[in-house]
Structures are given as structure tokens and as C-alpha cells.
Design a protein around this motif. Structure first.
Motif, PDB file in Angstrom:
ATOM      1  N   TRP A  72       0.859  -1.182   0.000  1.00  0.00           N
ATOM      2  CA  TRP A  72       0.000   0.000   0.000  1.00  0.00           C
ATOM      3  C   TRP A  72       0.893   1.229   0.000  1.00  0.00           C
ATOM      4  O   TRP A  72       1.627   1.479   0.962  1.00  0.00           O
ATOM      5  N   ASP A  73       0.861   1.983  -1.077  1.00  0.00           N
ATOM      6  CA  ASP A  73       1.664   3.203  -1.179  1.00  0.00           C
ATOM      7  C   ASP A  73       0.806   4.375  -0.713  1.00  0.00           C
ATOM      8  O   ASP A  73       0.063   4.979  -1.489  1.00  0.00           O
ATOM      9  N   SER A  74       0.923   4.680   0.556  1.00  0.00           N
ATOM     10  CA  SER A  74       0.069   5.703   1.147  1.00  0.00           C
ATOM     11  C   SER A  74       0.401   7.078   0.600  1.00  0.00           C
ATOM     12  O   SER A  74       1.555   7.498   0.575  1.00  0.00           O
ATOM     13  N   GLN A  75      -0.614   7.784   0.131  1.00  0.00           N
ATOM     14  CA  GLN A  75      -0.424   9.149  -0.363  1.00  0.00           C
ATOM     15  C   GLN A  75      -0.993  10.191   0.588  1.00  0.00           C
ATOM     16  O   GLN A  75      -0.640  11.366   0.509  1.00  0.00           O
ATOM     17  N   GLU A  76      -1.864   9.762   1.480  1.00  0.00           N
ATOM     18  CA  GLU A  76      -2.494  10.718   2.385  1.00  0.00           C
ATOM     19  C   GLU A  76      -1.983  10.610   3.808  1.00  0.00           C
ATOM     20  O   GLU A  76      -2.272  11.459   4.638  1.00  0.00           O
ATOM     21  N   PHE A  77      -1.230   9.545   4.098  1.00  0.00           N
ATOM     22  CA  PHE A  77      -0.711   9.348   5.451  1.00  0.00           C
ATOM     23  C   PHE A  77       0.803   9.220   5.400  1.00  0.00           C
ATOM     24  O   PHE A  77       1.367   8.662   4.463  1.00  0.00           O
ATOM     25  N   ASP A  78       1.440   9.735   6.416  1.00  0.00           N
ATOM     26  CA  ASP A  78       2.878   9.578   6.562  1.00  0.00           C
ATOM     27  C   ASP A  78       3.172   8.098   6.808  1.00  0.00           C
ATOM     28  O   ASP A  78       2.600   7.483   7.718  1.00  0.00           O
ATOM     29  N   MET A  79       4.077   7.499   6.032  1.00  0.00           N
ATOM     30  CA  MET A  79       4.384   6.081   6.176  1.00  0.00           C
ATOM     31  C   MET A  79       4.962   5.760   7.547  1.00  0.00           C
ATOM     32  O   MET A  79       4.857   4.632   8.025  1.00  0.00           O
ATOM     33  N   ARG A  94       3.757   6.880  10.215  1.00  0.00           N
ATOM     34  CA  ARG A  94       2.588   6.642  11.063  1.00  0.00           C
ATOM     35  C   ARG A  94       1.969   5.284  10.752  1.00  0.00           C
ATOM     36  O   ARG A  94       1.436   4.620  11.642  1.00  0.00           O
ATOM     37  N   VAL A  95       2.043   4.866   9.500  1.00  0.00           N
ATOM     38  CA  VAL A  95       1.507   3.565   9.116  1.00  0.00           C
ATOM     39  C   VAL A  95       2.380   2.450   9.688  1.00  0.00           C
ATOM     40  O   VAL A  95       1.882   1.411  10.120  1.00  0.00           O
ATOM     41  N   TYR A  96       3.695   2.678   9.704  1.00  0.00           N
ATOM     42  CA  TYR A  96       4.657   1.702  10.231  1.00  0.00           C
ATOM     43  C   TYR A  96       5.461   2.359  11.357  1.00  0.00           C
ATOM     44  O   TYR A  96       6.634   2.702  11.195  1.00  0.00           O
ATOM     45  N   PRO A 129       7.663  -3.034   6.253  1.00  0.00           N
ATOM     46  CA  PRO A 129       7.167  -2.715   4.905  1.00  0.00           C
ATOM     47  C   PRO A 129       8.114  -3.191   3.802  1.00  0.00           C
ATOM     48  O   PRO A 129       8.579  -2.412   2.974  1.00  0.00           O
TER      49      PRO A 129
END
Length: 504
Positions: free
Chosen positions: A20-27, A29-31, A120
Motif C-alpha cells: 500500500w503506497d500511502s499518499q495521504e498518510f505519513d508512512m 505513522r503507518v509503520y 514494509p
């Protein structure tokens, strides 16, 4: 017509570009855990799963394994396989295996899911989801085996409750809870390398060989089905570890610290396997000492770690201690189990002349001098060596503090550490070192003695204690004086299998 893809292209198409290449969230924060451990990642996308297995291939292979296992299991059950083993004390060891290993399989599936969620890197995520499913499959086929056993023998009729509450299983729980509360890369080193690569062979190969020797074809099938997956898990651990070491030199001291810790933690959790190899089978194809020399010293220390020298990695800090301890390990653990056999779901037993003969020949420098007198005390009274109280346990591995110092076997190896004005005990220099690296973590230990005194086990003791554990007092104690042994003899007599193994 579109060109057909080769195997490598198909593997990439089915396993890569799935992130998932997040464009709206800082990665970050995702990881959120990816930078917490200090590991440097420059170009992890170049890392490859060494098996390059796509999901459809994985499902096909696993389905074939399950069909083969269940065919053997059905034949074993239909042909009264339980009655045909050489000596059914073997099943007391299988119960120990059940309570220690099956929950570890289930916890390992949670751990692999945790690793895959928090790293990731596509190849690692795909490999860990496969291993996550593997571990669930292992847990399920083992439970199926134990469900059949519970119809024949004591100790497993409330299997889930016993696994959850029995003091014996705190050893397994402490290992996996430790790993689950670490960062994802440390957890990967803990399970995929230290647990899987270093010790899996010594878990399944000698014990499955013992199962074949005593006639337990069902457990042989379990061992083969599980071990065939472990080669993939071992490859994941090896290749992921090399990837981390090659990414950046700054990763090396971090990895070394983790290897120091998790080698010893895995070594201690496998302590019961030493007794399952040396004591519970009446016919023993190999000793713990020889298995440790083959699978750990020769394959890991003399093979793998020589290759690691180019990265600046040395042997785990307390590797030499484990080498010295191999002369004592199985005997010390069997002594611990016999001390507590009156409150365990699997029984100890009196040794036979052929047991003494084999143990003396395999351990000529230690068994007769340091351990045989202990076991002979049970010859006249089966509870002669039962401990009257609750033993102190190691703050790290949670095994009772009864390991001898291999340099001075008449003394225990117990160590002491101070933290927050309180003294904590550990079973060995290896566990002491681990405690002193993270004392805040291990100071939260659940100690059975405190639970007993606080009333956690109930108020009407010891009756409530056994209700809490999920088995009755008569399901514990010594095997050859038990109702299980008498039932097995009657079972064999009804089938015309009256001959009893004599060790000759």
C-alpha cells in the motif's frame, strides 16, 4: 497473444507491487515501529524470499501434506496404534510436547503476523504470511493428534484449560510474549533465526526418530509434516538476517545483541526437548548430547557462524556455556520434572535397568556420578523425590532454579541481580545477562508461588489447584504405578499383545 511469463516473472507479479503506497498518510505513522530499533534500511526491495513461492503453489503443497498426514493418522487410529508402542510411557513425553510445543506453534502464528504487519518489505511480508498459516496448520494437526490421545490416556481431557493455566507452560509463554513485545526486526531474529534456524532440527528430527523407534507412527507423521515447512522457515530466517547485516554496518552491533539474547532464550525453551530425547522413549536412536553436537555445534556454530564472521558477527555470548551444559541438560531437566510430577499433567517414572545402562553409556562422565542416585531414590517410593513446596523460578526463562553449574555440578548455577532495591534470581549467567539488559521487562514476571499465596489458584487448596489446571491428582505422579499403565496393559492383553518390552 501475450507472452507467457517465466517462473521469476510470475513470482514477482504475484508477490511484488502489493504494498500500500500511502499518499495521504505519513508512512512513519503507518509503520510506527520501523525506526524504533535503530535498524538502517537502504534498499530492502532487493531482498528476495529464497523459496520464491507464490500463494497458489503454497496452497497446493500444503493441501498435499495435509492429505498425507490425515491418511497416516486415520490408519494409526483404526489399527489400535496406541496399544502397539513399545512402552506407553512415551505418551507422557508426548503430553509434555503437547503442552510446550503446540501453544508455541499458535503463538508463532501471531508473531509472524505481527512481523509482517510492521515491516514494509514485500518479500518479508509475503514469506511471513505463509509462515503464519504454516504455524496455524501445525497447531491444528497437533491438536488433532492430542484429541485422539485424550480418548486413551490421562491429562488432556481439558487441553485448552491446561495449556492456559498449567505452570509448566509459563516457559513457552514467557518466550513468545517477550518476542511479541519487542520490535519487528528483533522478533524476526527471535523466531525465524534463533527459534527456527538454530533449534527446529533438534526439536523435530530426533523426537520424530524416537517416535518411529517406539512405534508411534502418528507422531512420525506429525513430525514429517511440520518439519517439511521448517526448512522454508529456516531459509527465511537466514536470508532476512543476511539482508539486515548487508544493508548497513551500523546494524551489526544491534543484530549481535539480539543473537546473544535470543540464542539463550531459545536454548532454554528447548530444555524439555532434552528429556524427551533422553528419557521418555524406551528405545533411543540418539542422545541429546549427540543431537546437540550434530544440529547446533556442527551445523550452526561451526558452519553458519563461520560464514557470519565476514559481517563481524561472533558466536552468541553464552554459546560455550550451552556446549558444556549438554552433559547435564537432560538429567537436570528430568530431575526438575520429577520434583514436580505430582502437580503436572504428564508423569515422571521410575527408571528400568536398561534405562540406567543406556544413560550411563551415553553420559559416562556425569550420569552415574551426579544423577543416578537421585533417580534410584524412586525405586522404593514413587514420590520420594517430589518437592514439598513451590520452587523459585528464573526471572527470565521461568524454569525452576535447579540447573547445575557445569564446571561444578554439585552446586546450582543460580545468579542474583539487583533492580529497584529488589533481588531477582536467574538460572544461569545467560539468563542473568538477559535480565540485566532489560530489567524493567522481566521484573513483571508472573510467579506461580505468588499466585498460589494470593489465592489466584483458588481457596480450597490443593483441590482448587487441580481444577484450575484442568486435570485431577490421579492424572499426575508416577507412570508405572498409575491407572494409565494398568489400562494400557489390559488394552494390549485384549488385543493379544501381551509381550512387555524388556530393553533387550
Amino acid at each position: 497473444m501475450a507472452a507467457r511469463m517465466g517462473l521469476k516473472q510470475k513470482y514477482h507479479a504475484m508477490t511484488r507491487d502489493l504494498m500500500w503506497d500511502s499518499q495521504e498518510f505519513d508512512m512513519k505513522r503507518v509503520y510506527p515501529l520501523i525506526e524504533k530499533e535503530g535498524i538502517i534500511l537502504k534498499d530492502p526491495s532487493r531482498w528476495e524470499d529464497p523459496f520464491r513461492m507464490a500463494y497458489n503453489q503454497y496452497v497446493k503443497v500444503q493441501a498435499e501434506k495435509d492429505l498425507l498426514y490425515h491418511a497416516v493418522r486415520n490408519a494409526f487410529e483404526a489399527n489400535e496404534g496406541h496399544a502397539k508402542v513399545v512402552d506407553a510411557r512415551w505418551y507422557e513425553g508426548v503430553k509434555a510436547f503437547a503442552i510446550a510445543v503446540q501453544p508455541a506453534e499458535y503463538q508463532a502464528h501471531r508473531l509472524m503476523a505481527y512481523i509482517g504487519r510492521n515491516i514494509p518489505i514485500e518479500a518479508i511480508r509475503f514469506a511471513t504470511i505463509n509462515q503464519c498459516l504454516d504455524e496455524l496448520r501445525h497447531a491444528q494437526i497437533e491438536i488433532k493428534h492430542y484429541a485422539h490421545m485424550s480418548k486413551k490416556i490421562d491429562g488432556l481431557h481439558a487441553y485448552a484449560q491446561t495449556n492456559e493455566n498449567l505452570w509448566f507452560n509459563t516457559v513457552t509463554k514467557s518466550f513468545f510474549e517477550d518476542a511479541l513485545s519487542a520490535g519487528p526486526f528483533e522478533a524476526l531474529v527471535a523466531i525465524a533465526f534463533s527459534f527456527e534456524y538454530v533449534f527446529t532440527n533438534i526439536l523435530f528430527l530426533p523426537f520424530a526418530t524416537s517416535a518411529a523407534a517406539v512405534g508411534d507412527d502418528n507422531f512420525v507423521a506429525v513430525g514429517k509434516s511440520v518439519q517439511s515447512d521448517e526448512s522454508r522457515h529456516m531459509a527465511l530466517g537466514m536470508s532476512a538476517l543476511k539482508m539486515l547485516l548487508e544493508e548497513d554496518d551500523r546494524n551489526v552491533p544491534i543484530i549481535q545483541r539480539w543473537l546473544d539474547k535470543w540464542y539463550w532464550r531459545a536454548y532454554r525453551i528447548f530444555s524439555v526437548v532434552a528429556t524427551l530425547i533422553d528419557y521418555y522413549p524406551r528405545i533411543r536412536p540418539i542422545s541429546w548430547k549427540r543431537a546437540f553436537k550434530t544440529y547446533v555445534e556442527d551445523q550452526v556454530f561451526e558452519g553458519l557462524f563461520k560464514d557470519f564472521r565476514k559481517y563481524g558477527i561472533r558466536l552468541p555470548l553464552h554459546a560455550e556455556d550451552s556446549i558444556k551444559e549438554k552433559e547435564h541438560y537432560s538429567h537436570a531437566v528430568m530431575r526438575i520434572l520429577n520434583h514436580a510430577k505430582h502437580v503436572n499433567a504428564f508423569r515422571g517414572f521410575r527408571l528400568h535397568p536398561d534405562d540406567y545402562e543406556w544413560l550411563s553409556s551415553e553420559y559416562p562422565d556425569t550420569f552415574e556420578r551426579y544423577y543416578a542416585p537421585f533417580f534410584r531414590r524412586m525405586d522404593d517410593h514413587v514420590l520420594a523425590v517430589a518437592t514439598p513446596g513451590i520452587p523459585a523460578i528464573c526471572t527470565v526463562c521461568q524454569i525452576p532454579l535447579e540447573f547445575p553449574d557445569p564446571d561444578n555440578p554439585t552446586r546450582f548455577w543460580t545468579q542474583y541481580s539487583e533492580y529497584n532495591n529488589k533481588t531477582y534470581m536467574t538460572c544461569s549467567p545467560g539468563c542473568k545477562h538477559i535480565f540485566e539488559q532489560e530489567p524493567h521487562k522481566y521484573a513483571q514476571i508472573w510467579w506461580p508461588a505468588e499466585a498460589y499465596v494470593s489465592g489466584e489458584f483458588g481457596e480450597n487448596l490443593p483441590d482448587d489447584l487441580f481444577k484450575y489446571f484442568g486435570f485431577a491428582p490421579e492424572e499426575a505422579n508416577e507412570y508405572y504405578s498409575s491407572r494409565d499403565y494398568e489400562r494400557w496393559l489390559q488394552y494390549r492383553k485384549q488385543l493379544g499383545l501381551d509381550q512387555i518390552f524388556t530393553g533387550r
